[in-house]
Scaffold this active site. Structure first.
Site, short mmCIF file in Angstrom:
data_model
loop_
_atom_site.label_atom_id
_atom_site.label_comp_id
_atom_site.label_asym_id
_atom_site.label_seq_id
_atom_site.Cartn_x
_atom_site.Cartn_y
_atom_site.Cartn_z
N ARG A 106 -4.91 7.15 -3.69
CA ARG A 106 -4.49 6.87 -5.07
C ARG A 106 -5.68 7.09 -5.99
O ARG A 106 -6.70 6.41 -5.87
CB ARG A 106 -4.00 5.43 -5.19
CG ARG A 106 -3.51 5.02 -6.58
CD ARG A 106 -3.18 3.54 -6.58
NE ARG A 106 -2.21 3.20 -5.55
CZ ARG A 106 -1.97 1.95 -5.12
NH1 ARG A 106 -2.63 0.93 -5.65
NH2 ARG A 106 -1.09 1.72 -4.18
N HIS A 151 -7.01 2.01 -2.02
CA HIS A 151 -6.34 3.31 -1.88
C HIS A 151 -7.21 4.46 -2.38
O HIS A 151 -7.13 5.57 -1.87
CB HIS A 151 -5.03 3.31 -2.66
CG HIS A 151 -3.90 2.57 -2.00
ND1 HIS A 151 -3.02 3.18 -1.12
CD2 HIS A 151 -3.50 1.29 -2.11
CE1 HIS A 151 -2.12 2.30 -0.72
NE2 HIS A 151 -2.39 1.13 -1.30
N ASP A 158 0.38 2.68 2.14
CA ASP A 158 1.51 1.76 2.11
C ASP A 158 2.62 2.42 2.92
O ASP A 158 2.98 3.58 2.66
CB ASP A 158 1.99 1.53 0.67
CG ASP A 158 0.93 0.85 -0.18
OD1 ASP A 158 0.12 0.09 0.37
OD2 ASP A 158 0.93 1.07 -1.40
N GLU A 240 0.59 -8.25 1.62
CA GLU A 240 1.55 -7.13 1.49
C GLU A 240 1.87 -6.59 2.88
O GLU A 240 1.01 -5.98 3.52
CB GLU A 240 0.96 -6.03 0.61
CG GLU A 240 0.65 -6.47 -0.81
CD GLU A 240 0.00 -5.36 -1.65
OE1 GLU A 240 -0.38 -4.32 -1.08
OE2 GLU A 240 -0.14 -5.56 -2.87
N HIS A 243 0.84 -2.75 3.49
CA HIS A 243 -0.49 -2.26 3.12
C HIS A 243 -1.45 -2.32 4.31
O HIS A 243 -1.73 -3.39 4.84
CB HIS A 243 -1.02 -3.14 1.97
CG HIS A 243 -2.36 -2.78 1.45
ND1 HIS A 243 -2.58 -2.37 0.15
CD2 HIS A 243 -3.60 -2.79 2.02
CE1 HIS A 243 -3.87 -2.15 -0.05
NE2 HIS A 243 -4.51 -2.39 1.09
#
Length: 269
Positions: A106, A151, A158, A240, A243
């Site tokens: 990301r 990320h 994810d 999460e 993740h």
């Protein structure tokens, strides 16, 4: 000054102006996007059977629009993370499952987009699905949004599990009614993944991987993903269920900003 001299001088002025415009235009074109290091790869070249549903390339995410920096629906990872994910996929295929990634590398510009959205308290368009029980003023304090993301280092993804044979997931239609991310699976937005108890990017404590309220098949599904990945060097973020980060990270302190695009990779992939 003669008429001819004035004409020559005027011509020189025009040419100089044209040169300045051309130079500025060339300089603008010469501005290039950052590139990924050599050891970043497209996941499809390493684990071609892993499904990809890149949510931030679509408007179906907590921001409600495509996120900055996502030029293609493409999973990019460091090679070591991609190869480890492929090993996990090999194990899961034998058990009748496939991995599906929602997000991988990301860029920092995407994280900045998240931050701007979180600071805009008037934008509550996606609240009813992604954060029904969380006041938007709490997103930073509660850890749902931060100005840096693992990320961006390239070894975090994810992901979820899909039971084989995998059925396609219909695309999101902007404006359709939103349902809480913790609602029963039959009521949530369609996803061909197994039931993990909440949808992806659910800003709720029910998304904590080992939340005691998640039991039965939902807990078994989370544990299958967790145990498979942790056995191959991945570390889960406890808050999460989706993740995971592959350790050791090649770039533990670097936050990259190259776009999510095959053009960002050093070789065509």
């Amino acid at each position: 000054m003669t008429r001819r001299s004035r004409a020559v001088r005027a011509l020189i002025t025009v040419l100089a102006a044209l040169f300045a415009v051309t130079t500025a235009s060339t300089t603008a074109r010469a501005t290039v996007e950052p590139k990924a290091p050599q050891d970043f790869v497209a996941l499809r070249t390493v684990g071609p059977t892993i499904l990809q549903e890149m949510r931030y390339f679509t408007p179906h995410n907590f921001v409600g629009e495509r996120i900055d920096g996502y030029r293609q629906p493409l999973c990019i990872l460091t090679r070591s993370a991609a190869e480890a994910l492929h090993r996990a996929q090999t194990r899961l295929l034998r058990q009748g499952y496939t991995l599906k990634v929602y997000d991988c590398y990301r860029p920092q510009r995407a994280v900045n987009h998240f931050v701007r959205w979180a600071q805009d308290l008037d934008d509550q368009a996606t609240k009813s699905e992604f954060y029904p029980n969380v006041d938007k003023t709490r997103l930073f304090d509660d850890g749902y949004i931060a100005d840096k993301s693992g990320h961006s280092r390239g070894s975090t993804m994810d992901l979820t599990l899909v039971k084989l044979p995998a059925r396609p997931t219909r695309p999101y239609v902007p404006g359709e009614p939103l349902v809480p991310c913790y609602a029963p699976k039959s009521q949530r937005f369609p996803d061909n993944s197994v039931d993990m108890g909440t949808g992806f990017d659910c800003f709720d404590t029910l998304a904590h991987t080992l939340d005691p309220r998640i039991q039965g098949q939902q807990r078994a599904n989370r544990l299958l993903l967790k145990n498979t990945l942790e056995g191959l060097g991945f570390v889960n973020l406890a808050e999460e269920w989706w993740h995971y980060t592959f350790k050791p990270e090649p770039y533990p302190d670097t936050y990259f900003d190259f776009p999510v695009s095959s053009k960002s990779l050093n070789k065509a992939q």
